[in-house]
Write an enzyme that holds these catalytic residues in place. Structure first.
Site, mmCIF file in Angstrom:
data_model
loop_
_atom_site.group_PDB
_atom_site.id
_atom_site.type_symbol
_atom_site.label_atom_id
_atom_site.label_comp_id
_atom_site.label_asym_id
_atom_site.label_seq_id
_atom_site.Cartn_x
_atom_site.Cartn_y
_atom_site.Cartn_z
ATOM 1 N N LYS A 36 2.121 10.272 7.931
ATOM 2 C CA LYS A 36 1.639 10.076 8.992
ATOM 3 C C LYS A 36 1.640 11.079 10.147
ATOM 4 O O LYS A 36 1.408 11.967 11.072
ATOM 5 C CB LYS A 36 1.206 9.277 9.176
ATOM 6 C CG LYS A 36 0.201 8.351 7.873
ATOM 7 C CD LYS A 36 -0.049 6.857 8.311
ATOM 8 C CE LYS A 36 -1.573 6.744 7.300
ATOM 9 N NZ LYS A 36 -1.597 5.444 6.313
ATOM 10 N N PHE A 82 1.086 -1.201 -0.012
ATOM 11 C CA PHE A 82 0.202 -0.066 -0.241
ATOM 12 C C PHE A 82 1.081 1.185 0.389
ATOM 13 O O PHE A 82 1.745 1.304 1.322
ATOM 14 C CB PHE A 82 -0.618 0.436 1.372
ATOM 15 C CG PHE A 82 -1.807 0.871 1.399
ATOM 16 C CD1 PHE A 82 -3.226 1.357 0.864
ATOM 17 C CD2 PHE A 82 -1.847 2.304 2.077
ATOM 18 C CE1 PHE A 82 -4.065 2.221 -0.093
ATOM 19 C CE2 PHE A 82 -2.390 3.562 1.714
ATOM 20 C CZ PHE A 82 -3.552 3.563 0.896
ATOM 21 N N ASP A 99 9.021 2.604 2.075
ATOM 22 C CA ASP A 99 7.739 3.103 2.528
ATOM 23 C C ASP A 99 7.583 3.771 3.807
ATOM 24 O O ASP A 99 7.054 2.454 4.238
ATOM 25 C CB ASP A 99 7.152 2.960 1.820
ATOM 26 C CG ASP A 99 5.269 4.341 1.991
ATOM 27 O OD1 ASP A 99 5.340 4.014 2.881
ATOM 28 O OD2 ASP A 99 4.655 3.490 1.324
HETATM 29 C C1 LIG Z 1 -0.863 5.997 4.997
HETATM 30 C C2 LIG Z 1 -0.114 5.664 3.544
HETATM 31 C C3 LIG Z 1 0.119 5.650 2.783
HETATM 32 C C4 LIG Z 1 -0.594 7.118 2.090
HETATM 33 O O1 LIG Z 1 -0.514 8.276 2.786
HETATM 34 P P1 LIG Z 1 -1.548 9.316 2.681
HETATM 35 O O2 LIG Z 1 -1.094 10.210 3.376
HETATM 36 O O3 LIG Z 1 -2.724 8.216 3.062
HETATM 37 O O4 LIG Z 1 -1.886 10.028 1.148
HETATM 38 C C5 LIG Z 1 1.564 5.501 1.818
HETATM 39 N N1 LIG Z 1 1.798 4.316 2.151
HETATM 40 C C6 LIG Z 1 1.720 3.887 3.425
HETATM 41 C C7 LIG Z 1 2.490 2.223 4.144
HETATM 42 C C8 LIG Z 1 0.878 4.216 4.206
HETATM 43 O O5 LIG Z 1 0.119 3.527 5.573
#
Ligand SMILES: *Cc1c(COP(=O)(O)O)cnc(C)c1O
Length: 401
Positions: A256, A141, A226
């Site tokens: 986040k 994701f 990520d």
């Molecule tokens: C939440 C998330 C994203 C996307 O972040 P947004 O602020 O919602 O665009 C990308 N990668 C990971 C692993 C995430 O948990």
């Protein structure tokens, strides 16, 4: 007073149904607790997908926001501001990286990383123009932009959104032979999460990150992690890659909890060499690096350090894990996690985790199913033992045979 049902009905009428929220309306949060509009109190075990690691409305972060909001909020990057430097300095120190590039949302930071690795591929590695390939892993994701869903293997995220961004090659997670096979002279990077969050807290085998990084080095390609969800204390280290030796990425993506859930702040971090591909005019964002977000980000990082949130996550995560393992039930097929990042996989015959999340809500626990059968537990890292005890009692009650 407007009832929660009225608010939900209005919201349903006027908002796009791209989410399926639990039926409650929140109006206040403090620390690990949130309250609905009827005054009922809940323990937040989702933390806005780990954006609220520091707890809701952390007083130091809110104070930093208030102070900065009185001074200046947005300058654009056409001018310097006095808040971005201190913020990025702290972030680079915590990640042991040379440079950072601030953006707003996680997906934007992912896009920024993709631009960086492609440009690095053409300008440093010498890949022929428009031939760059990036390896990504199944069930990842990385966000919801067209390019982020182009990286995805999830049919639900992609259906009728094509055509997709080309240049990605999918392999299985935790599969080193597949990684080696997928590499060509045009491969510029491997991009993945060190633990797959949205996929249901999927943890690769020990040493996987170190070995994947070594393969990337040997093949002159960038190793990109990520850590938007796993970073900033969530898994028991400041960054998840620190659980392994020699697993530091060439590019680290964060978001986040970088703002403690107060404001959208994200960034990528990298070496001077990699960041050198960005020159004036080739990438940017109106709000990226703005003084309000930077002041909030600096305060949010200081809270993680000062309150030892990574260590707390490790200790309390171990405590939560051992208590969960003592629950006597046939409904759980597996519990896995690192720190306060735990997935309870329910037996597939139960028909999904949603109804259990609804039952937990009625008992004052907020969590959200992920990938149908998994209950994700990711409370704010400031949670205390007694709150965990109470949480586990509620989970045990809901899962009793
Ligand atoms: C939440 C998330 C994203 C996307 O972040 P947004 O602020 O919602 O665009 C990308 N990668 C990971 C692993 C995430 O948990």
């Amino acid at each position: 007073m407007t009832s929660q049902t009225d608010i939900i009905n209005q919201t349903d009428r006027r908002s796009t149904h791209n989410y399926n929220p639990l039926p409650l309306v929140l109006e206040r949060g403090e620390g690990v607790w949130v309250w609905d509009t009827d005054g009922n109190k809940y323990l937040d075990c989702l933390s806005a997908y780990s954006a609220v690691n520091q707890g809701h409305c952390h007083p130091k972060i809110i104070a930093a926001m208030g102070e900065q909001a009185q001074k200046i909020t947005l300058t654009s990057r056409a001018f310097h501001n006095d808040r971005m430097g201190p913020f990025l300095e702290k972030l680079c120190q915590m990640a042991k990286m040379d440079k950072a590039l601030p953006m707003n949302t996680g997906a934007e930071a992912v896009e920024t990383a993709i631009k960086a690795v492609r440009k690095w591929g053409y300008e440093v590695k010498g890949v022929e123009n428009n031939k760059a390939e990036i390896i990504v892993v199944r069930d990842n994701f990385h966000g919801r932009t067209i390019t982020a869903v182009s990286m995805s293997s999830e049919a639900e995220y992609r259906k009728n959104f094509g055509p997709f961004t080309p240049g990605f090659k999918l392999i299985d997670y935790d599969d080193l032979p597949a990684l080696e096979q997928a590499i060509t002279p045009n491969t510029v990077a491997l991009i993945m999460e060190p633990i797959q969050g949205e996929a249901g807290i999927i943890i690769p085998s020990d040493g996987f990150l170190t070995k994947a990084r070594k393969i990337c080095k040997e093949n002159n390609m960038l190793f990109v992690l990520d850590e938007i969800q796993t970073g900033l204390g969530r898994t028991g280290k400041t960054f998840c890659f620190q659980h392994e030796e020699n697993a530091a990425p060439d590019i680290l993506i964060v978001g986040k909890a970088l703002s403690g859930g107060v404001y959208p702040v994200s960034a990528i971090l990298a070496s001077d060499e990699v960041m050198g591909v960005f020159t004036p005019g080739i990438h940017g964002s109106t709000f990226g690096g703005n003084p309000l977000g930077a002041a909030i980000g600096l305060a949010a990082l200081k809270v993680i350090e000062e309150e030892n949130l990574a260590e707390r996550s490790q200790i309390l995560g171990d405590y939560l894990m051992s208590k969960l393992q003592n629950i006597k039930t046939n409904k759980i097929s597996e519990i896995r996690g690192k720190g306060l990042f735990i997935g309870i996989e329910l037996d597939p015959s139960l028909g999904g985790a949603r109804s259990y999340c609804e039952a937990l809500m009625k008992r004052g626990i907020l969590c959200k199913e992920t990938h149908e059968h998994v209950i994700r537990l990711a409370p704010p890292l400031i949670i205390e033992n007694e709150q965990i005890d109470w949480m586990v009692d509620q989970i045990a009650a809901v899962l009793k045979d």
